[in-house]
Design a protein around this motif. Structure first.
Motif, short mmCIF file in Angstrom:
data_model
loop_
_atom_site.label_atom_id
_atom_site.label_comp_id
_atom_site.label_asym_id
_atom_site.label_seq_id
_atom_site.Cartn_x
_atom_site.Cartn_y
_atom_site.Cartn_z
N ASP A 20 0.84 -1.20 0.00
CA ASP A 20 0.00 0.00 0.00
C ASP A 20 0.87 1.25 0.00
O ASP A 20 0.59 2.23 -0.71
CB ASP A 20 -0.92 0.01 1.22
N ARG A 23 2.39 1.92 -3.40
CA ARG A 23 1.42 2.55 -4.32
C ARG A 23 1.21 4.02 -3.97
O ARG A 23 1.09 4.86 -4.86
CB ARG A 23 0.10 1.78 -4.26
N THR A 24 1.17 4.32 -2.68
CA THR A 24 1.01 5.71 -2.26
C THR A 24 2.19 6.56 -2.70
O THR A 24 2.02 7.68 -3.19
CB THR A 24 0.83 5.79 -0.73
N GLU A 28 2.21 9.82 -5.25
CA GLU A 28 2.77 11.13 -4.92
C GLU A 28 3.84 11.55 -5.93
O GLU A 28 3.91 12.72 -6.33
CB GLU A 28 3.37 11.10 -3.51
N SER A 168 5.23 9.27 6.31
CA SER A 168 4.34 9.67 5.22
C SER A 168 5.14 9.93 3.95
O SER A 168 6.16 10.62 3.98
CB SER A 168 3.58 10.94 5.63
N SER A 170 4.24 11.79 1.39
CA SER A 170 4.19 13.20 1.01
C SER A 170 5.15 14.02 1.86
O SER A 170 5.83 14.93 1.35
CB SER A 170 2.76 13.74 1.15
#
Length: 198
Positions: A20, A23-24, A28, A168, A170
């Motif tokens: 996951d 993919r994130t 981004e 994170s 981002s």
């Protein structure tokens, strides 16, 4: 920042959260128009991040040794695929093609790649940012170990800080994008220590 080298496992790991997170991170990077540079595999987290970048319309460049390509672990649908003779040439080309580096969860090879670019940064061989995506606390032990190296006098605090870390994607990308390199003092520190011993 136009391209990032992502080091990650050729396995999926024990938890779905790792895929996951891959993919994130891919999302981004594509959103910020940052191309992926990676090890060219189509297995594990390597395959996950490359496939997601491609699915979202981004650019994915792989660098893989011929021996691994012969074992049918190479990704044949990439934007660019460079086939090289060995692991040393692979790592050198990945570094050359990238403006920064991120290590996701992975195995021994991922750690080796991470610490090589950290060493190069510490020595002033490059001024590119290096970070780890600390998915679900995966790198907590490594971060603590690095701090212990500082406490024991083997690594300086400013050198340890070269390995940025965030949970994170981002936030990590923001830190890499805003990274300001500092002049390396590693060689000068070694010379000063040698002088003190004379």
């Amino acid at each position: 920042m136009k391209s990032l080298c992502v080091y990650c496992g050729s396995s999926f790991g024990a938890k779905p959260v790792y895929a996951d997170a891959a993919r994130t991170l891919a999302g981004e990077m594509v959103r910020q128009d940052i191309a992926l540079v990676y090890g060219g595999g189509n297995v594990g987290l390597m395959g996950v991040i490359a496939n997601e970048v491609l699915r979202l319309g981004g650019t994915a460049t792989g660098v893989i040794p011929q021996a691994l390509l012969d074992k049918e672990v190479g990704h044949t649908q990439l934007t660019h695929l460079h086939v090289v003779k060995d692991m040393h040439e692979r790592k050198a080309m990945m570094a050359e093609l990238s403006d920064g580096f991120i290590a996701m969860p992975g195995g021994i090879g991922t750690l080796e790649e991470l610490f090589e670019v950290l060493t190069w940064s510490q020595l002033g061989f490059h001024e590119k940012p290096v970070g780890v995506l600390n998915v679900d606390g995966f790198y907590d032990g490594l971060i603590a170990f690095l701090q212990n190296q500082v406490a024991q006098g083997f690594v300086k605090a400013n050198q340890a800080a070269l390995m940025m870390h965030e949970k994170s994607a981002s936030e990590l990308l923001h830190r890499l994008q805003t990274f300001i390199p500092q002049p390396s003092t590693k060689v000068l520190d070694a010379l000063a220590a040698k002088t003190l011993l004379l």
